[in-house]
Design an enzyme around this catalytic site. Structure first.
Site, PDB file in Angstrom:
ATOM      1  N   HIS A 153       2.753   0.380   4.535  1.00  0.00           N
ATOM      2  CA  HIS A 153       3.172   1.599   3.843  1.00  0.00           C
ATOM      3  C   HIS A 153       4.552   1.373   3.228  1.00  0.00           C
ATOM      4  CE1 HIS A 153       0.458   4.606   6.241  1.00  0.00           C
ATOM      5  NE2 HIS A 153      -0.187   3.491   5.920  1.00  0.00           N
ATOM      6  N   CYS A 174       5.083   6.016   9.885  1.00  0.00           N
ATOM      7  CA  CYS A 174       6.324   5.793   9.157  1.00  0.00           C
ATOM      8  C   CYS A 174       7.453   6.657   9.701  1.00  0.00           C
ATOM      9  CB  CYS A 174       6.111   6.041   7.676  1.00  0.00           C
ATOM     10  SG  CYS A 174       5.005   4.834   6.902  1.00  0.00           S
ATOM     11  N   GLU A 190       7.391   2.983   3.370  1.00  0.00           N
ATOM     12  CA  GLU A 190       8.542   3.110   4.259  1.00  0.00           C
ATOM     13  C   GLU A 190       8.658   1.908   5.196  1.00  0.00           C
ATOM     14  OE1 GLU A 190       6.815   7.336   3.650  1.00  0.00           O
ATOM     15  OE2 GLU A 190       6.058   5.296   3.849  1.00  0.00           O
ATOM     16  N   CYS A 218       4.003   9.592   6.934  1.00  0.00           N
ATOM     17  CA  CYS A 218       2.932   9.739   7.906  1.00  0.00           C
ATOM     18  C   CYS A 218       3.533   9.565   9.310  1.00  0.00           C
ATOM     19  CB  CYS A 218       1.843   8.705   7.656  1.00  0.00           C
ATOM     20  SG  CYS A 218       2.314   7.015   8.114  1.00  0.00           S
TER      21      CYS A 218
END
Length: 188
Positions: free
Chosen positions: A53, A118, A55, A115
């Site tokens: 992801h 993250c 992040e 999410c």
């Protein structure tokens, strides 16, 4: 760079991820004093790695930039890395008096509200602040719905959507004892 410019860069990375078929519309930048330390963008479709992801990618890159001696930081370089021990911030609920500084003094700008994975990484990395452009409702509307995970985490283990049960507590206790008894442990 201004906060607006930093957010613009995070969103530019998100658009690039989608345009290149690397992953969803998620980009992130980590900055210190208005300067970008690292960039990340969603690369799940590019790599097949569900943890890729924006992040997480930005955090991983920031750590690489800041830890010139990684991946094997020798003891004599700890104070020059993200692993330097710093006192517990005043008012912190942490019971450990000092921990590794990680990414203290930095901020993350993301194209969307993180999410659960993250968000946890942001907490663990000790970033000072997190700014996001799109909220969870907007993220859900485009097909990335994390609400079930947030809800699932509040349930007892036996009621979660993934089977979870504690087994061989004795083995876990042995590993924990080694850490607890280690005289030169380095809290992180």
């Amino acid at each position: 760079m201004t906060p607006d410019e930093l957010m613009n860069e995070a969103c530019r990375l998100a658009i690039e991820s989608v345009t290149n078929n690397w992953g969803g519309p998620f980009g992130a930048v980590i900055s210190r004093d208005g300067e970008i330390v690292a960039r990340g963008q969603n690369r799940v479709l590019l790599t097949g790695d569900v943890t890729a992801h924006g992040e997480i990618e930005a955090i991983r890159k920031a750590v690489l930039v800041l830890n010139a001696e990684a991946p094997s930081i020798a003891a004599e370089h700890l104070d020059q890395s993200t692993l330097k021990l710093v006192p517990r911030p005043e008012g912190s609920p942490d019971r450990v008096p000092e921990r590794a500084r990680m990414l203290m003094g930095m901020e993350i700008y993301t194209s969307g509200a993180p999410c659960p994975m993250c968000m946890s990484a942001i907490y663990w990395s000790r970033l000072d602040a997190m700014y996001f452009a799109s909220d969870l409702a907007a993220t859900t509307a485009i097909g990335f719905d994390d609400a079930f995970q947030y809800d699932d985490f509040t349930r007892p283990y036996g009621e979660r959507s993934i089977k979870m049960e504690q087994v061989r507590q004795d083995l876990g206790a042995a590993a924990y004892a080694v850490w607890s008894e280690k005289s030169d442990k380095h809290p992180y």
